[in-house]
Design an enzyme around this catalytic site. Structure first.
Site, PDB file in Angstrom:
ATOM      1  N   ASP A   1       0.886  -1.169   0.000  1.00 45.78           N
ATOM      2  CA  ASP A   1       0.000   0.000   0.000  1.00 45.78           C
ATOM      3  C   ASP A   1       0.919   1.213   0.000  1.00 45.78           C
ATOM      4  OD1 ASP A   1      -1.579   2.146   0.662  1.00 45.78           O
ATOM      5  OD2 ASP A   1      -2.591   1.168   2.353  1.00 45.78           O
TER       6      ASP A   1
ATOM      7  N   TYR B   1       0.424  -0.134  14.891  1.00 46.34           N
ATOM      8  CA  TYR B   1      -0.524  -0.402  13.826  1.00 46.34           C
ATOM      9  C   TYR B   1      -0.227   0.425  12.580  1.00 46.34           C
ATOM     10  CZ  TYR B   1      -4.680  -0.903  11.097  1.00 46.34           C
ATOM     11  OH  TYR B   1      -5.527  -1.163  10.069  1.00 46.34           O
TER      12      TYR B   1
ATOM     13  N   LYS C   1      -3.666  -3.344   8.236  1.00 52.57           N
ATOM     14  CA  LYS C   1      -3.584  -4.812   8.262  1.00 52.57           C
ATOM     15  C   LYS C   1      -2.679  -5.266   7.123  1.00 52.57           C
ATOM     16  CE  LYS C   1      -6.031  -6.565  11.671  1.00 52.57           C
ATOM     17  NZ  LYS C   1      -5.379  -7.391  12.683  1.00 52.57           N
TER      18      LYS C   1
HETATM   19  C1  F6R Z   1      -7.918  -0.607   7.646  1.00 45.30           C
HETATM   20  C2  F6R Z   1      -7.664   0.738   7.142  1.00 45.30           C
HETATM   21  C3  F6R Z   1      -8.642   1.819   7.421  1.00 45.30           C
HETATM   22  C4  F6R Z   1      -8.032   2.868   8.373  1.00 45.30           C
HETATM   23  C5  F6R Z   1      -9.050   3.961   8.717  1.00 45.30           C
HETATM   24  C6  F6R Z   1      -8.455   5.057   9.594  1.00 45.30           C
HETATM   25  O1  F6R Z   1      -6.874  -1.468   7.344  1.00 45.30           O
HETATM   26  O2  F6R Z   1      -6.675   0.978   6.504  1.00 45.30           O
HETATM   27  O3  F6R Z   1      -9.846   1.319   7.916  1.00 45.30           O
HETATM   28  O4  F6R Z   1      -7.594   2.250   9.539  1.00 45.30           O
HETATM   29  O5  F6R Z   1      -9.530   4.558   7.536  1.00 45.30           O
HETATM   30  O6  F6R Z   1      -7.322   5.533   8.952  1.00 45.30           O
HETATM   31  P1  F6R Z   1      -6.468   6.784   9.507  1.00 45.30           P
HETATM   32  O7  F6R Z   1      -6.132   6.483  10.939  1.00 45.30           O
HETATM   33  O8  F6R Z   1      -5.291   6.775   8.588  1.00 45.30           O
HETATM   34  O9  F6R Z   1      -7.336   7.989   9.358  1.00 45.30           O
HETATM   35 MG    MG Z   2      -4.970  -2.342   2.029  1.00 48.33          MG
HETATM   36 MG    MG Z   3      -4.230   0.960   3.636  1.00 48.60          MG
END
Ligand code: F6R
Ligand code: MG
Ligand code: MG
Length: 369
Positions: A11, A233, A236
């Site tokens: 990613d 974190y 995933k």
């Molecule tokens: C799950 C994922 C999204 C982010 C969510 C919050 O793997 O990538 O669900 O965790 O959109 O993202 P932030 O903390 O970057 O605003």
């Molecule tokens: Mg992804």
């Molecule tokens: Mg992502």
């Protein structure tokens, strides 16, 4: 002829949050791989995406863990990141956790699934790519393909499959592995792989009793755990897998049958929720509702001296409409559980998310009962 199939993903930036990959990133990665094909480093390649993950499928003769091939993937991700930064895409360069490439992608962020194989007379392969979930999401479908006769009647009917398969299972917490044989050790296998955040099927081999197939991988899954590398974190691990089909291995239809049940996987919103894994077409491979639901695409190819003939969009087909409907019904149901377990993951799995910071703050106010 020995051929290596390498599927490497990262990613490196999302278009509108964590939703999809901008086409210019794919075009830039393809440019890098086209150059490598023209100079003979690669036999062939295919670039695609699922959700916010850029996917590089490559065939070559350099074996697994080749610094040349891993370096090439790294270069493609760096070049795509440059564009992602220019466009201010969300999380530009997110999965590239190290600054410089030092010979191997292990521990650097990108996910890797590779197998070196002797290409058969006809070599159908399926590659599966998931977004908003983790490597253990492959445990159930891979188990069904290679060990469940209710999914794969070939285990009963085809004399070459009757000897069963061997599963290489990794304990990603303790960094250990073991090999478990089916059908004789089926219960042992299930005793581990049901704990899908810890025990992950890394590879499958034909039984050593099987004289029809050489003892080489017939399935492989990426097992990279981003939070273990980063210590916090960072999304995933959005795993990928490669599965070989037919002629003494599960038929393509037996492989796909394993995705007809949208089983519960962890990931989804903030990598913190259980939800159904929805099989979708490449066209529908972009998470939306609650950053999901988690999804999987499948592409079919025939290898021809390493050339990738295809792809066939395997899971977009009509026969998976009911699986999608079921996944959406589960989505409606499970979402109504809001921030409560078991929709939200249990504490052990939330350790690497920001929830622990919130909980720690409250610990200070705790008094003895
Ligand atoms: C799950 C994922 C999204 C982010 C969510 C919050 O793997 O990538 O669900 O965790 O959109 O993202 P932030 O903390 O970057 O605003
Ligand atoms: Mg992804
Ligand atoms: Mg992502």
């Amino acid at each position: 002829m020995k051929i290596t199939v390498s599927l490497i993903k990262a990613d490196v930036g999302g278009l509108a949050g964590h939703s999809r990959v901008h086409p210019d990133l794919k075009a830039e990665a393809a440019l890098v791989l086209e150059g490598a094909k023209n100079s003979g480093k690669l036999i062939d390649y295919y670039v695609t995406s699922v959700g916010d993950d850029l996917q590089l499928l490559m065939t070559h003769k350099h074996g697994e863990n080749s610094s040349l091939i891993h370096g090439l993937a790294w270069e493609a991700f760096i070049r795509a990141t440059d564009i992602a930064k220019k466009y201010k895409l969300y999380g530009a360069g997110q999965d590239l956790l190290k600054d410089t490439f030092s010979g191997n992608l292990k521990g650097m962020g990108p996910g890797v699934a590779e197998m070196e194989i002797e290409e058969r007379k006809s070599e159908p392969i399926a590659v599966f790519m998931m977004d908003k979930t983790e490597p253990g999401a492959f445990n159930l479908p891979i188990y069904k393909m290679f060990a469940d006769p209710f999914n794969t009647p070939g285990l009963v009917i085809d004399p070459h499959m009757h000897d069963g398969f061997e599963f290489e299972v990794w304990d990603v917490k303790e960094h250990k592995k073991l090999v478990i044989k089916t059908p004789e050790e089926t219960y042992d296998l299930l005793a581990l792989i049901g704990s899908k955040s810890r025990y992950i099927i890394k590879r499958v081999y034909p039984s050593q009793k099987n004289s029809h197939m050489p003892y080489e991988p017939v399935a492989v899954v990426s097992t990279d755990k981003l939070h273990e590398i980063a210590g916090k974190y960072v999304g995933k691990d959005d795993p990928v897998g490669i599965v070989r089909a037919q002629a003494g291995l599960p038929a393509m239809g037996e492989i796909l049958e394993a995705f007809s049940f949208p089983h519960l996987v962890s990931g989804w919103m903030r990598g913190s929720h259980n939800g159904p894994l929805m099989p979708v077409s490449v066209e529908d491979a972009s998470p939306s509702r609650f950053d999901g639901p988690p999804r999987v695409i499948g592409l079919g190819f025939q290898l021809a001296e390493g050339k990738l003939i295809g792809p066939a969009d395997l899971l977009g087909e009509k026969a998976f409409d009911n699986a999608r409907q079921t996944a959406l019904a589960i989505t409606d149901y499970i979402r109504r559980n809001g921030p409560f377990e078991p929709h939200r993951l249990p504490d052990e799995e939330m350790e690497y998310t920001t929830l622990s910071e919130v909980q720690k703050k409250l610990q200070k106010r705790m008094v003895d009962i």
